[in-house]
Design a protein around this motif. Sequence first.
Motif, PDB file in Angstrom:
ATOM      1  N   PRO A 171      28.012 -42.023  -4.376  1.00  0.00           N
ATOM      2  CA  PRO A 171      29.440 -41.764  -4.187  1.00  0.00           C
ATOM      3  C   PRO A 171      30.264 -43.043  -4.223  1.00  0.00           C
ATOM      4  CG  PRO A 171      28.202 -41.370  -2.158  1.00  0.00           C
ATOM      5  CD  PRO A 171      27.202 -41.599  -3.234  1.00  0.00           C
ATOM      6  N   LEU A 172      31.409 -42.953  -4.869  1.00  0.00           N
ATOM      7  CA  LEU A 172      32.324 -44.083  -4.955  1.00  0.00           C
ATOM      8  C   LEU A 172      33.708 -43.526  -4.629  1.00  0.00           C
ATOM      9  CD1 LEU A 172      32.810 -47.063  -5.703  1.00  0.00           C
ATOM     10  CD2 LEU A 172      32.968 -46.364  -8.090  1.00  0.00           C
ATOM     11  N   ASP A 221      34.721 -40.412  -6.530  1.00  0.00           N
ATOM     12  CA  ASP A 221      34.138 -40.646  -7.842  1.00  0.00           C
ATOM     13  C   ASP A 221      32.664 -41.009  -7.589  1.00  0.00           C
ATOM     14  OD1 ASP A 221      33.786 -41.124 -10.554  1.00  0.00           O
ATOM     15  OD2 ASP A 221      35.437 -42.535 -10.742  1.00  0.00           O
ATOM     16  N   HIS A 222      31.988 -41.564  -8.587  1.00  0.00           N
ATOM     17  CA  HIS A 222      30.605 -41.988  -8.377  1.00  0.00           C
ATOM     18  C   HIS A 222      30.333 -43.227  -9.215  1.00  0.00           C
ATOM     19  CE1 HIS A 222      29.580 -40.409 -12.328  1.00  0.00           C
ATOM     20  NE2 HIS A 222      30.377 -39.417 -12.011  1.00  0.00           N
ATOM     21  N   ASP A 223      29.311 -44.005  -8.847  1.00  0.00           N
ATOM     22  CA  ASP A 223      29.002 -45.222  -9.600  1.00  0.00           C
ATOM     23  C   ASP A 223      27.974 -44.943 -10.694  1.00  0.00           C
ATOM     24  OD1 ASP A 223      26.509 -45.141  -8.437  1.00  0.00           O
ATOM     25  OD2 ASP A 223      26.714 -47.015  -7.321  1.00  0.00           O
ATOM     26  N   SER A 262      39.787 -51.774   1.486  1.00  0.00           N
ATOM     27  CA  SER A 262      38.874 -50.782   0.903  1.00  0.00           C
ATOM     28  C   SER A 262      37.989 -51.533  -0.078  1.00  0.00           C
ATOM     29  CB  SER A 262      39.657 -49.721   0.118  1.00  0.00           C
ATOM     30  OG  SER A 262      39.926 -48.611   0.903  1.00  0.00           O
ATOM     31  N   SER A 263      36.667 -51.398   0.075  1.00  0.00           N
ATOM     32  CA  SER A 263      35.757 -52.135  -0.815  1.00  0.00           C
ATOM     33  C   SER A 263      35.039 -51.188  -1.768  1.00  0.00           C
ATOM     34  CB  SER A 263      34.715 -52.892   0.014  1.00  0.00           C
ATOM     35  OG  SER A 263      35.355 -53.849   0.822  1.00  0.00           O
ATOM     36  N   TYR A 264      34.960 -51.622  -3.023  1.00  0.00           N
ATOM     37  CA  TYR A 264      34.222 -50.855  -4.035  1.00  0.00           C
ATOM     38  C   TYR A 264      32.947 -51.569  -4.441  1.00  0.00           C
ATOM     39  CZ  TYR A 264      38.858 -48.930  -3.957  1.00  0.00           C
ATOM     40  OH  TYR A 264      40.035 -48.393  -3.517  1.00  0.00           O
ATOM     41  N   LEU A 265      32.869 -52.849  -4.073  1.00  0.00           N
ATOM     42  CA  LEU A 265      31.685 -53.641  -4.415  1.00  0.00           C
ATOM     43  C   LEU A 265      31.544 -54.742  -3.373  1.00  0.00           C
ATOM     44  CD1 LEU A 265      33.254 -56.298  -5.536  1.00  0.00           C
ATOM     45  CD2 LEU A 265      33.179 -55.117  -7.724  1.00  0.00           C
ATOM     46  N   ILE A 299      37.705 -43.790  -3.792  1.00  0.00           N
ATOM     47  CA  ILE A 299      38.826 -44.635  -4.226  1.00  0.00           C
ATOM     48  C   ILE A 299      39.993 -44.433  -3.256  1.00  0.00           C
ATOM     49  CG2 ILE A 299      40.295 -45.277  -6.182  1.00  0.00           C
ATOM     50  CD1 ILE A 299      37.372 -45.268  -7.007  1.00  0.00           C
ATOM     51  N   ASN A 306      31.076 -46.434   0.292  1.00  0.00           N
ATOM     52  CA  ASN A 306      30.803 -47.135  -0.971  1.00  0.00           C
ATOM     53  C   ASN A 306      29.682 -48.153  -0.833  1.00  0.00           C
ATOM     54  OD1 ASN A 306      32.815 -45.667  -2.168  1.00  0.00           O
ATOM     55  ND2 ASN A 306      34.337 -47.305  -2.122  1.00  0.00           N
TER      56      ASN A 306
END
Lengths: 252, 282
Positions: free
Chosen positions: B225-226, B218-220, B150-153, B228, B190
Motif C-alpha cells: 500500500p502507498l 495507491d500501491h508501490d 507525509s513520507s512516501y519513501l 497519498i 507507507n
Amino acid sequence: MTSQRAFREALLNPATPVPDGLCDGKGQSAGRRYAVYRNNVTVSLKEAMVTAFPLVRKLIGRQLFDQLATEFVRAHPPRTPLMMAYGAELPRFVENAPTFKHIGYLGDAARLDLAMRASYHAADADPLTAAALSEMEPEDLWQSHFKLAPATRILRSPWPLFDIWQYNMVPDAPKPQPVQQDVLITRIDFDPAPLALPAGGADWLAALDAGTPFGAANDLIFGCVPEFDLAACLTLALTAQALISPSSKEPK
Amino acid sequence: MDGSHRAFDRLPHAPGIGYKPQHFNALRADPHPVEWIEVHAENYMGDGGRPLAQLSALSEQFPLSIHGVGLSIGGEGPLDTDHLARLKKLCDWAKPASFSEHLAWSTHGSEFLNDLLPLPYTEATLARVAAQIDQLQSTLNRRILLENPSSYLAFEESDLSETDFLTELAHRTSCGFLLDVNNVFVSSTNLGYEPLAYLRAFPTEHVGEIHVGGHDADHDDQGAPLLIDSHGTPVDNQVWQLLGETLALTGPKPVLVEWDNDVPDWAVLRAEAARVAALLPA
C-alpha cells in the motif's frame, strides 16, 4: 547520500532515472514511490496554470492546454514561492512554441490573463471620482496630476483582444471584429474587468501616469490622434475607477 | 486590524478548519461556526484585493493560524530572505495566534517546486534545519510550530528516526510541533511501522496543534500500500481512531480539518469539524 540536486533533477524530467539512495521501509529501491513527488510537482504546477490562464485555456481547449502546461512547467519552474506570480514567461513561450505560434493572438491572451491576476492582487486605493473633478476650478483641473490606480493595467494589442476575451468568457458576446484593440483592466472592489479603450486612450492614460498634467496630456494626445475623444475616455476612466489622485489620502 | 481584543492570541482547544475563500459567506453566516481558522500564508501575500479584505474580516471573528507552505526550511541552500520578509510582514499585519511551517524542502537554487519534498534524518540535516528554524523564529519573533511530513519513501543515509530527529530539533530550537495525524497514518502505512509506536515516541509535550485530513490509496511496485496525502476526501475512519489515540497522549489541543482539493460545501466541512468536537473533551 542523495543530494537535493539529484532529487530535483529527476522531478520534472520523467526520462531521468529515480535517484540513488532512496528506498521503501524495508530497504528496497523506491521506484514508484519517487513518482509520487514527480506527480505532485507536475500536477500542482499545472493546476496553478489552469487557475492563472482561463482565457488561454478556453482558446486552445483543455487537451492542448494540458500539453502546453506540461511543456511550460518543465521549461519554467517557479522562481519564487509566490504562486500568484507564476507564469510570467507564458506569453513569450507560446509565441515561440511550434505548436502554438500560428495562433498569433495567444501571447496577448496570456498577457491579459496575467494582467487580470495582477489586478486582482494589487493594492486597494480610493479612486478619482467625477464628483471630485466637478469640484475643481478648470485651471486647477488642467494643472492636476493623476496616476493609474494600483489595480489598473493597460494592454496594447494588434489583435481585437477585448473582443477575443469577451467572445470566449461572456455568454452571447459578439464575434471579434478584425480591429486592433487596446485593453484597460480595472478593479471596482474586488473583481478585475477588461474594457476596450477608444483611440488614443492608452497613450492618454500612460501620459497621465507618467506625470504629465491633465491639460498637457490632453493636448499631447490630440496632437497625434485626431479622433481622440477626451470626454469618452475620461468618462470611461472615471466609471471604471482607473485613476487615483496622487494627492488623495492613502486608504487604510 | 486590531489583534489585541478578546483571546485571539492563542488557538482554542477546539475544532478549526482550513479556510477556503468559497466558504467566506457561509462561514460568516453560520450561527455556530468553528472556533478558529487556518490559512496558507502564500495565498495572502498580494498587496490588496479580496484575499486581504477577507483575511482582515475573518481575523476580527476568529483566532487565526497562518500555515506556511513555501519557505523550504529543509533546503540545502539558505532561506529565501525575500520570503522571510513577506512572512514577517503578513504576521505583523494579521497577528495570528500561531504560525507553522513544514519539515520539508521545496526550493532548489532559484527554483520553487511547489511540493513538500523529503529529508534524510541525519546530524547534517538536523544542524541545517535547526539553524533555519532559529532564523525563522528570530525573524518572526515568535515560536513556530513545525509539521511532521507525509513520507512516501525513506533515505538510505538516514540514521535517526523521525521522532528522534524532531525531539532533538525541539531541544535545539525550542520550536513546537504541528502534529499531523493523517501524515502519521500515511507515513506509517507507507514505511511499515506502527503509528502508535511513533506517537508514543513523539515529543508530544511540544505539540501546539493537530491536523487531520483525507488521503488517497495507491500501491508501490511490489503491490504494497502507498497512501497519498491528498486533502481531497473525508478523513479516513482509521485516522479518526488514531486522532482519538493521539488526543489521549497529548491532551486537548486545537485540531484542524484540512480539505484543500475538491473542496466540498461548507456544511460538509462543518460536519467533519463536528466529528473533531466529539473527540475533544467538552
